[in-house]
Design a protein around this motif. Structure first.
Motif, PDB file in Angstrom:
ATOM      1  N   ALA A 176      36.023  36.215  47.472  1.00 32.44           N
ATOM      2  CA  ALA A 176      36.083  34.833  46.790  1.00 32.44           C
ATOM      3  C   ALA A 176      37.387  34.678  46.234  1.00 32.44           C
ATOM      4  O   ALA A 176      38.024  33.577  46.330  1.00 32.44           O
ATOM      5  CB  ALA A 176      35.063  34.990  46.044  1.00 32.44           C
ATOM      6  N   ALA A 177      38.245  35.653  45.653  1.00 29.39           N
ATOM      7  CA  ALA A 177      39.317  35.509  45.094  1.00 29.39           C
ATOM      8  C   ALA A 177      40.405  35.432  46.084  1.00 29.39           C
ATOM      9  O   ALA A 177      41.260  34.415  46.139  1.00 29.39           O
ATOM     10  CB  ALA A 177      39.761  36.714  44.150  1.00 29.39           C
ATOM     11  N   HIS A 205      40.384  31.854  47.558  1.00 25.83           N
ATOM     12  CA  HIS A 205      40.391  30.747  46.596  1.00 25.83           C
ATOM     13  C   HIS A 205      39.208  29.755  46.486  1.00 25.83           C
ATOM     14  O   HIS A 205      39.444  28.531  46.391  1.00 25.83           O
ATOM     15  CB  HIS A 205      41.776  29.862  47.074  1.00 25.83           C
ATOM     16  N   MET A 206      38.026  30.578  46.255  1.00 26.04           N
ATOM     17  CA  MET A 206      36.945  29.815  46.040  1.00 26.04           C
ATOM     18  C   MET A 206      37.141  29.575  44.478  1.00 26.04           C
ATOM     19  O   MET A 206      37.648  30.025  43.716  1.00 26.04           O
ATOM     20  CB  MET A 206      35.731  30.788  46.238  1.00 26.04           C
ATOM     21  N   ASP A 207      36.276  28.434  44.063  1.00 27.94           N
ATOM     22  CA  ASP A 207      36.339  27.673  42.883  1.00 27.94           C
ATOM     23  C   ASP A 207      35.361  28.385  41.921  1.00 27.94           C
ATOM     24  O   ASP A 207      35.306  28.632  40.605  1.00 27.94           O
ATOM     25  CB  ASP A 207      36.063  26.484  42.864  1.00 27.94           C
ATOM     26  N   THR A 245      31.480  30.916  42.252  1.00 24.49           N
ATOM     27  CA  THR A 245      30.390  31.590  43.114  1.00 24.49           C
ATOM     28  C   THR A 245      29.409  32.189  42.300  1.00 24.49           C
ATOM     29  O   THR A 245      29.365  32.080  41.155  1.00 24.49           O
ATOM     30  CB  THR A 245      31.328  33.162  43.602  1.00 24.49           C
ATOM     31  N   ALA A 265      38.930  38.358  40.250  1.00 18.04           N
ATOM     32  CA  ALA A 265      38.542  37.186  40.788  1.00 18.04           C
ATOM     33  C   ALA A 265      38.631  35.873  39.854  1.00 18.04           C
ATOM     34  O   ALA A 265      39.129  34.750  39.795  1.00 18.04           O
ATOM     35  CB  ALA A 265      36.914  37.104  41.029  1.00 18.04           C
ATOM     36  N   VAL A 275      38.355  31.839  39.949  1.00 21.46           N
ATOM     37  CA  VAL A 275      36.996  31.941  40.352  1.00 21.46           C
ATOM     38  C   VAL A 275      36.057  31.922  39.217  1.00 21.46           C
ATOM     39  O   VAL A 275      36.331  33.081  38.523  1.00 21.46           O
ATOM     40  CB  VAL A 275      36.671  33.076  41.363  1.00 21.46           C
ATOM     41  N   SER A 298      32.657  32.640  38.046  1.00 19.97           N
ATOM     42  CA  SER A 298      31.219  33.553  38.473  1.00 19.97           C
ATOM     43  C   SER A 298      29.980  33.353  37.649  1.00 19.97           C
ATOM     44  O   SER A 298      30.196  33.274  36.313  1.00 19.97           O
ATOM     45  CB  SER A 298      31.596  35.241  38.147  1.00 19.97           C
TER      46      SER A 298
END
Length: 475
Positions: free
Chosen positions: A264-265, A268-270, A272, A305, A310, A312
């Motif tokens: 995810a990191a 570049h996910m915003d 999770t 992350a 990200v 979480s």
């Protein structure tokens, strides 16, 4: 933008220019309400302006209303820039647009030219190139989604369905990317499987479910598309990716979870969502052996992350357990033979109790804590619906599931809306806003439950309160 929205805007502009309203079949019902109108002077030269605001759909939407109230017409709205292009014959437009109900949203305003507009008044085809939303059209089963009403997602959707810039990782048992309610928002390029010893598998379809419908159900709650089919998610305009961390036997081992956080990191996910606890221990203790080493490794993955942007969000767990007062664990290890052991608060339910992770408890349709939901003063951040939630199932189906697993994706969806309207916010700002914007929910009084310690502002059952989608898109 709908045809009726265009007509309302055009009506206001034509009225300011002294042109006939009947040309478009408009009526006075389309006029800006008197309470929202700024003072509009006698018509002057037709001029175009840029009106600047914060770069978010919510702020831009309010500026559009300010333009209309000042006797202007919106020509273009760029929510990704925070810029509205407007047209007006009001010679005092620059001061009027600041003076009305929504004037505080205006950062600056300026004419685009010194001479009158040579093209004449804009007549038709007005459109938005940003993300200000038309009135949402319900999907067929949206009427059955009481959970969306409880967190005000239905009201938030009148402002925005979310931005395509925002990517939410569904760290779970896999997502059916062919489901008609998920396919429009699914990103195969950002999806992966981590269940082969924690080694990322990017092969086609590796992210799909094989034995579990859990991840597909979670995905629908976050972002089922507004497409005239089935249901609508909390953030139906954002993108989702499948990060498969649950193997065919239903286990989420530490190496799977670590792989998922790092993936995810790197992608570049915003946000999770983590609707699981890491096996084989319900609680990983801070010892000098295996559990302590795993606790540290997973903590580092979460920190990495978070440091890469990200947020979480995780389920609190379904054992009706007080996370703030740990005493015994009778269910671990669950991959061999469980033994009863004494534990303390240094033993963590991972990932939900790790720093930087938003911990979500579950509520019922009546807004009370679900009987299965874990709780704990200063352990729960917020609460969300988790009992009998309708969402997507593999193979194009729909069904109800219960658990904090169902509560957590509601909050991930709220965070996605928040990120859509505040794209400059990082994980810590999103986490803080989720808590401060939550609706305070008091401990039960009939009957009193002594396990619910704390205050209305922050207690063991609901944390800071029930997640609020509407505040997420307005602030």
């Amino acid at each position: 933008m709908t045809r009726s929205s265009r007509s309302r805007r055009l009506t206001a502009g034509l009225a300011a220019a002294g042109l006939a309203l009947t040309a478009l079949g408009a009526t006075t019902a389309n006029a800006v309400p008197a309470a929202d109108r700024a003072t509009v002077a006698a018509p002057g030269p037709l001029m175009n302006y840029v009106v600047n605001s914060k770069a978010s759909p919510g702020h831009v939407r309010k500026v559009e209303k300010a333009v209309e109230a000042a006797g202007g017409t919106v020509l273009q709205a760029y929510s990704q820039l925070g810029v509205v292009v407007a047209q007006s014959t009001n010679p005092d437009f620059k001061s009027a647009v600041r003076a009305g109900k929504y004037g505080r949203e205006v950062q600056s305003v300026g004419a685009t030219r010194t001479a009158a507009v040579s093209e004449g008044p804009a007549a038709s085809g007005l459109k938005s190139l940003g993300e200000a939303e038309a009135a949402p059209v319900p999907d067929p089963r949206e009427v059955d989604q009481w959970d969306m009403v409880q967190i005000k997602a239905d009201l938030a959707h009148a402002v925005t369905d979310g931005s395509r810039r925002v990517l939410v990782g569904i760290n779970d048992s896999g997502v059916d990317d062919a489901h008609p309610d998920l396919a429009p928002n699914f990103s195969a390029a950002d999806s992966v499987s981590c269940v082969d010893n924690g080694v990322p598998d990017r092969s086609e379809g590796a992210w799909r479910p094989t034995t579990s419908s859990h991840g597909t159900h979670v995905a629908g709650t976050v972002a089922a598309a507004r497409n005239g089919v089935g249901i609508v998610g909390v953030a139906p305009g954002v993108r989702i990716a499948s990060v498969k961390v649950v193997n065919d036997d239903g286990f989420i081992y530490p190496e799977y979870a670590i792989c998922g956080f790092v993936w995810a990191a790197e992608r570049h996910m915003d946000i999770t969502n983590h609707s699981y606890f890491i096996d084989p221990y319900m609680f990983w203790c801070k010892d000098n052996g295996d559990q302590g080493a795993v606790q540290e490794a997973v903590r580092r993955a979460v920190d990495y992350a978070t440091g890469r942007g990200v947020l979480s969000v995780a389920a609190a767990g379904n054992a009706n357990y007080d996370l703030a007062n740990k005493t015994t664990d009778t269910s671990s290890p669950n991959d061999t033979t469980p033994v009863t052991r004494t534990i303390d608060n240094d033993c963590l339910d991972m990932p939900t109790e790790l720093p930087g992770v938003v911990t979500v408890a579950s509520t019922t349709r009546t807004g009370v804590r679900s009987g299965f939901s874990n709780f704990g003063l200063d352990k729960i951040d917020v609460a969300a619906p988790g009992s009998s939630i309708l969402s997507t199932l593999p193979g194009g189906g729909y069904g109800n599931m219960s658990g904090t697993s169902m509560a957590s994706p509601h909050v991930a969806g709220v965070a996605a809306l928040m990120k859509s309207t505040h794209p400059w916010w990082g994980p810590r700002q999103l986490e803080s806003a989720l808590r401060t914007q939550a609706d305070d929910t008091a401990c039960p009084t009939a009957p009193v439950d002594t396990r619910c310690t704390g205050t209305t502002d922050n207690n063991a059952f609901y944390g800071e309160g029930l997640a609020d989608s509407l505040d997420a898109v307005h602030r």
